[in-house]
Motif scaffolding. Structure first.
Motif, mmCIF file in Angstrom:
data_model
loop_
_atom_site.group_PDB
_atom_site.id
_atom_site.type_symbol
_atom_site.label_atom_id
_atom_site.label_comp_id
_atom_site.label_asym_id
_atom_site.label_seq_id
_atom_site.Cartn_x
_atom_site.Cartn_y
_atom_site.Cartn_z
ATOM 1 N N PHE A 81 6.445 -1.602 -0.895
ATOM 2 C CA PHE A 81 6.482 -1.524 0.559
ATOM 3 C C PHE A 81 7.301 -2.686 1.078
ATOM 4 N N THR A 82 7.767 -2.576 2.307
ATOM 5 C CA THR A 82 8.493 -3.669 2.949
ATOM 6 C C THR A 82 7.572 -4.315 3.967
ATOM 7 N N CYS A 83 7.350 -5.606 3.817
ATOM 8 C CA CYS A 83 6.478 -6.337 4.733
ATOM 9 C C CYS A 83 7.135 -6.382 6.114
ATOM 10 N N SER A 84 6.372 -6.084 7.143
ATOM 11 C CA SER A 84 6.891 -6.074 8.512
ATOM 12 C C SER A 84 7.021 -7.471 9.095
ATOM 13 N N SER A 85 6.553 -8.479 8.381
ATOM 14 C CA SER A 85 6.665 -9.851 8.867
ATOM 15 C C SER A 85 7.822 -10.595 8.185
ATOM 16 N N CYS A 86 7.842 -10.614 6.849
ATOM 17 C CA CYS A 86 8.877 -11.351 6.124
ATOM 18 C C CYS A 86 10.024 -10.456 5.662
ATOM 19 N N PHE A 87 9.863 -9.140 5.767
ATOM 20 C CA PHE A 87 10.881 -8.140 5.427
ATOM 21 C C PHE A 87 11.271 -8.134 3.951
ATOM 22 N N LEU A 88 10.389 -8.644 3.089
ATOM 23 C CA LEU A 88 10.628 -8.590 1.653
ATOM 24 C C LEU A 88 9.993 -7.331 1.088
ATOM 25 N N VAL A 89 10.612 -6.767 0.063
ATOM 26 C CA VAL A 89 10.036 -5.614 -0.623
ATOM 27 C C VAL A 89 9.020 -6.142 -1.611
ATOM 28 N N ARG A 90 7.809 -5.655 -1.493
ATOM 29 C CA ARG A 90 6.696 -6.138 -2.325
ATOM 30 C C ARG A 90 6.060 -4.974 -3.072
ATOM 31 N N HIS A 91 5.356 -5.295 -4.158
ATOM 32 C CA HIS A 91 4.580 -4.295 -4.896
ATOM 33 C C HIS A 91 3.314 -3.974 -4.103
ATOM 34 N N ARG A 92 2.830 -2.766 -4.233
ATOM 35 C CA ARG A 92 1.630 -2.341 -3.482
ATOM 36 C C ARG A 92 0.420 -3.236 -3.736
ATOM 37 N N SER A 93 0.383 -3.913 -4.883
ATOM 38 C CA SER A 93 -0.746 -4.792 -5.173
ATOM 39 C C SER A 93 -0.768 -6.006 -4.244
ATOM 40 N N GLN A 94 0.333 -6.269 -3.525
ATOM 41 C CA GLN A 94 0.403 -7.395 -2.602
ATOM 42 C C GLN A 94 0.195 -6.974 -1.149
ATOM 43 N N LEU A 95 -0.233 -5.738 -0.936
ATOM 44 C CA LEU A 95 -0.481 -5.231 0.409
ATOM 45 C C LEU A 95 -1.791 -5.795 0.944
ATOM 46 N N ALA A 96 -1.733 -6.452 2.094
ATOM 47 C CA ALA A 96 -2.933 -7.031 2.696
ATOM 48 C C ALA A 96 -3.475 -6.143 3.803
ATOM 49 N N ARG A 97 -2.563 -5.560 4.605
ATOM 50 C CA ARG A 97 -3.017 -4.796 5.766
ATOM 51 C C ARG A 97 -1.940 -3.816 6.189
ATOM 52 N N GLU A 98 -2.383 -2.659 6.674
ATOM 53 C CA GLU A 98 -1.495 -1.680 7.294
ATOM 54 C C GLU A 98 -2.066 -1.344 8.660
ATOM 55 N N SER A 99 -1.216 -1.402 9.683
ATOM 56 C CA SER A 99 -1.666 -1.009 11.014
ATOM 57 C C SER A 99 -0.488 -0.471 11.806
ATOM 58 N N SER A 100 -0.690 0.635 12.478
ATOM 59 C CA SER A 100 0.329 1.274 13.318
ATOM 60 C C SER A 100 1.639 1.504 12.567
ATOM 61 N N GLY A 101 1.548 1.882 11.300
ATOM 62 C CA GLY A 101 2.735 2.160 10.510
ATOM 63 C C GLY A 101 3.435 0.931 9.981
ATOM 64 N N HIS A 102 2.863 -0.246 10.172
ATOM 65 C CA HIS A 102 3.455 -1.493 9.682
ATOM 66 C C HIS A 102 2.596 -2.035 8.545
ATOM 67 N N SER A 103 3.263 -2.512 7.509
ATOM 68 C CA SER A 103 2.578 -3.077 6.344
ATOM 69 C C SER A 103 2.828 -4.573 6.297
ATOM 70 N N TYR A 104 1.803 -5.318 5.857
ATOM 71 C CA TYR A 104 1.904 -6.781 5.786
ATOM 72 C C TYR A 104 1.439 -7.251 4.418
ATOM 73 N N CYS A 105 2.179 -8.199 3.828
ATOM 74 C CA CYS A 105 1.840 -8.699 2.499
ATOM 75 C C CYS A 105 0.760 -9.785 2.589
ATOM 76 N N ILE A 106 0.194 -10.120 1.425
ATOM 77 C CA ILE A 106 -0.892 -11.104 1.386
ATOM 78 C C ILE A 106 -0.403 -12.499 1.764
ATOM 79 N N GLU A 107 0.871 -12.801 1.522
ATOM 80 C CA GLU A 107 1.393 -14.125 1.875
ATOM 81 C C GLU A 107 1.505 -14.291 3.385
ATOM 82 N N CYS A 108 1.909 -13.251 4.086
ATOM 83 C CA CYS A 108 2.052 -13.340 5.539
ATOM 84 C C CYS A 108 0.690 -13.293 6.238
ATOM 85 N N GLU A 109 -0.249 -12.632 5.639
ATOM 86 C CA GLU A 109 -1.591 -12.549 6.215
ATOM 87 C C GLU A 109 -2.446 -13.732 5.815
ATOM 88 N N GLY A 110 -2.007 -14.473 4.770
ATOM 89 C CA GLY A 110 -2.693 -15.563 4.141
ATOM 90 C C GLY A 110 -3.384 -16.518 4.982
#
Length: 81
Positions: free
Chosen positions: A52-81
């Motif tokens: 997935f592409t993080c909506s905050s840092c715009f990096l492509v990450r593996h699904r195992s690094q997905l922290a949250r999805e809301s309103s069609g936007h995905s966020y990685c664990i580093e940005c939600e950290g």
């Protein structure tokens, strides 16, 4: 105050020279003034189904690094950290 006055600061001319060299690098020139005419060839790999592409840092990450999805936007664990 005296300590600030006696602190060694770079000469104004050297700062201007460094800035000029930095601008030259931005324009495709090397510090020596030669033009660089190289083409970069990059292979673009499409995003995988398990990525997935993080909506905050715009990096492509593996699904195992997905922290949250809301309103069609995905966020990685580093940005939600």
């Amino acid at each position: 105050m005296e300590a600030l006055k006696s602190a060694s600061a770079p000469a104004a001319r050297s700062v201007v020279t460094e800035l000029g060299e930095a601008d030259a690098l931005d324009e495709g020139l090397t510090p020596g003034g030669e033009f660089v005419s190289e083409e970069l060839i990059v292979q673009v790999i499409p995003q995988g189904k398990d990525e997935f592409t993080c909506s905050s840092c715009f990096l492509v990450r593996h699904r195992s690094q997905l922290a949250r999805e809301s309103s069609g936007h995905s966020y990685c664990i580093e940005c939600e950290g």
